[in-house]
Design a protein around this motif. Structure first.
Motif, PDB file in Angstrom:
ATOM      1  N   GLU A 136       0.915  -1.259  -0.049  1.00  0.00           N
ATOM      2  CA  GLU A 136      -0.038   0.146  -0.064  1.00  0.00           C
ATOM      3  C   GLU A 136       0.898   1.299   0.093  1.00  0.00           C
ATOM      4  OE1 GLU A 136      -3.436  -0.294  -0.251  1.00  0.00           O
ATOM      5  OE2 GLU A 136      -3.049  -2.304  -0.386  1.00  0.00           O
ATOM      6  N   PRO A 137       0.331   2.278  -0.531  1.00  0.00           N
ATOM      7  CA  PRO A 137       1.097   3.622  -0.555  1.00  0.00           C
ATOM      8  C   PRO A 137       1.656   4.192   0.887  1.00  0.00           C
ATOM      9  CG  PRO A 137      -0.976   4.023  -1.466  1.00  0.00           C
ATOM     10  CD  PRO A 137      -0.815   2.408  -1.130  1.00  0.00           C
ATOM     11  N   GLN A 138       2.609   4.640   0.907  1.00  0.00           N
ATOM     12  CA  GLN A 138       2.662   5.619   2.278  1.00  0.00           C
ATOM     13  C   GLN A 138       1.638   6.852   2.258  1.00  0.00           C
ATOM     14  OE1 GLN A 138       6.810   6.837   2.709  1.00  0.00           O
ATOM     15  NE2 GLN A 138       6.542   7.930   4.432  1.00  0.00           N
ATOM     16  N   PRO A 139       1.088   6.984   3.361  1.00  0.00           N
ATOM     17  CA  PRO A 139       0.150   8.093   3.314  1.00  0.00           C
ATOM     18  C   PRO A 139       0.613   9.441   2.927  1.00  0.00           C
ATOM     19  CG  PRO A 139       0.436   7.052   5.595  1.00  0.00           C
ATOM     20  CD  PRO A 139       1.527   6.582   4.584  1.00  0.00           C
ATOM     21  N   GLY A 140      -0.224  10.334   2.241  1.00  0.00           N
ATOM     22  CA  GLY A 140       0.036  11.635   2.104  1.00  0.00           C
ATOM     23  C   GLY A 140       0.376  11.864   0.498  1.00  0.00           C
ATOM     24  N   GLY A 141       1.036  11.087  -0.094  1.00  0.00           N
ATOM     25  CA  GLY A 141       1.482  11.342  -1.553  1.00  0.00           C
ATOM     26  C   GLY A 141       2.646  11.891  -1.611  1.00  0.00           C
ATOM     27  N   PHE A 142       3.314  12.564  -0.879  1.00  0.00           N
ATOM     28  CA  PHE A 142       4.719  13.208  -0.938  1.00  0.00           C
ATOM     29  C   PHE A 142       5.791  11.986  -0.652  1.00  0.00           C
ATOM     30  CE2 PHE A 142       8.534  15.344   0.819  1.00  0.00           C
ATOM     31  CZ  PHE A 142       8.703  16.225  -0.285  1.00  0.00           C
ATOM     32  N   TYR A 143       5.805  11.216   0.071  1.00  0.00           N
ATOM     33  CA  TYR A 143       6.928  10.237   0.167  1.00  0.00           C
ATOM     34  C   TYR A 143       6.533   8.956  -0.577  1.00  0.00           C
ATOM     35  CZ  TYR A 143       8.312  13.207   4.211  1.00  0.00           C
ATOM     36  OH  TYR A 143       8.611  14.200   4.882  1.00  0.00           O
ATOM     37  N   GLY A 144       7.538   8.057  -0.846  1.00  0.00           N
ATOM     38  CA  GLY A 144       7.207   7.000  -1.837  1.00  0.00           C
ATOM     39  C   GLY A 144       7.295   5.573  -1.257  1.00  0.00           C
ATOM     40  N   GLY A 145       7.507   5.586   0.203  1.00  0.00           N
ATOM     41  CA  GLY A 145       7.538   4.103   0.571  1.00  0.00           C
ATOM     42  C   GLY A 145       6.165   3.414   0.335  1.00  0.00           C
ATOM     43  N   TRP A 146       6.535   1.821   0.588  1.00  0.00           N
ATOM     44  CA  TRP A 146       5.696   1.026   0.296  1.00  0.00           C
ATOM     45  C   TRP A 146       5.253   0.095   1.600  1.00  0.00           C
ATOM     46  CZ3 TRP A 146       7.250  -2.452  -4.413  1.00  0.00           C
ATOM     47  CH2 TRP A 146       7.385  -1.646  -5.552  1.00  0.00           C
ATOM     48  N   ILE A 147       3.938   0.056   2.080  1.00  0.00           N
ATOM     49  CA  ILE A 147       3.762  -0.599   3.319  1.00  0.00           C
ATOM     50  C   ILE A 147       3.084  -1.839   3.040  1.00  0.00           C
ATOM     51  CG2 ILE A 147       1.974  -0.438   5.229  1.00  0.00           C
ATOM     52  CD1 ILE A 147       2.087   2.716   4.893  1.00  0.00           C
ATOM     53  N   THR A 148       3.696  -2.978   3.731  1.00  0.00           N
ATOM     54  CA  THR A 148       3.193  -4.184   3.748  1.00  0.00           C
ATOM     55  C   THR A 148       2.836  -4.879   5.095  1.00  0.00           C
ATOM     56  OG1 THR A 148       5.577  -4.971   3.865  1.00  0.00           O
ATOM     57  CG2 THR A 148       5.007  -4.847   1.781  1.00  0.00           C
TER      58      THR A 148
END
Length: 164
Positions: A136-148
């Motif tokens: 899932e995308p990191q919240p907020g749309g600024f950072y690009g982390g992936w949440i598993t």
């Protein structure tokens, strides 16, 4: 507001155990990105960047990205740890995601292994996979982390988190 880290359970990682400055490490799992019904990037030789309060950001070698997927690079922001970034539009099948990938052509010394490697924002993609797990995308749309599912936060990026 000070965040209260969630205690990780067995087999989980806490983003609050990640270092600052961030650490770069190889990823043993297969990584894949799908857009427009097409796998546009897949690798078993990726890297991830781990930084306190952020889900991992995953990087793909240019040769592991399908031909014609990335638009022309354009100058983007500056990361205090990695250096100056370039941004790409991403196309897969009939779908185009503007500004949905980035790279560091000439990163700082600690991040030289990812010179020219490309990271994708999970939000605009049809799917981003770590192994067989959908991220899932990191919240907020600024950072690009992936949440598993094996990751616990709270995660930087959502409303009220910029001051962490």
């Amino acid at each position: 507001m000070r965040p209260i880290p969630v205690r990780p359970g067995p087999g989980q990682e806490s983003v609050w155990d990640y270092p600052r400055p961030p650490r770069l490490e190889p990823v043993p799992e297969r990584l894949a990105v799908i857009l427009g019904g097409r796998t546009i990037a897949a690798t078993t030789a990726g890297f991830r960047v781990l930084e306190t309060s952020h889900p991992p950001t995953y990087y793909f070698a240019p040769q592991d990205i399908a031909d014609g997927v990335l638009g022309a690079p354009r100058r983007a922001g500056l990361c205090e740890w990695k250096g100056r970034a370039v941004l790409f539009d991403v196309t897969g099948g009939d779908a185009t995601a503007p500004g949905a990938a980035w790279a560091y052509p000439d990163p700082t010394p600690g991040f030289r292994p990812i010179a020219g490697y490309v990271a994708f924002y999970a939000g605009p993609m049809e799917a981003c996979l770590v192994g067989d797990v959908r991220a899932e995308p990191q919240p907020g749309g600024f950072y690009g982390g992936w949440i598993t599912p094996g990751l616990v936060g709270p995660f930087k990026g959502g409303p009220g988190t910029m001051g962490w």
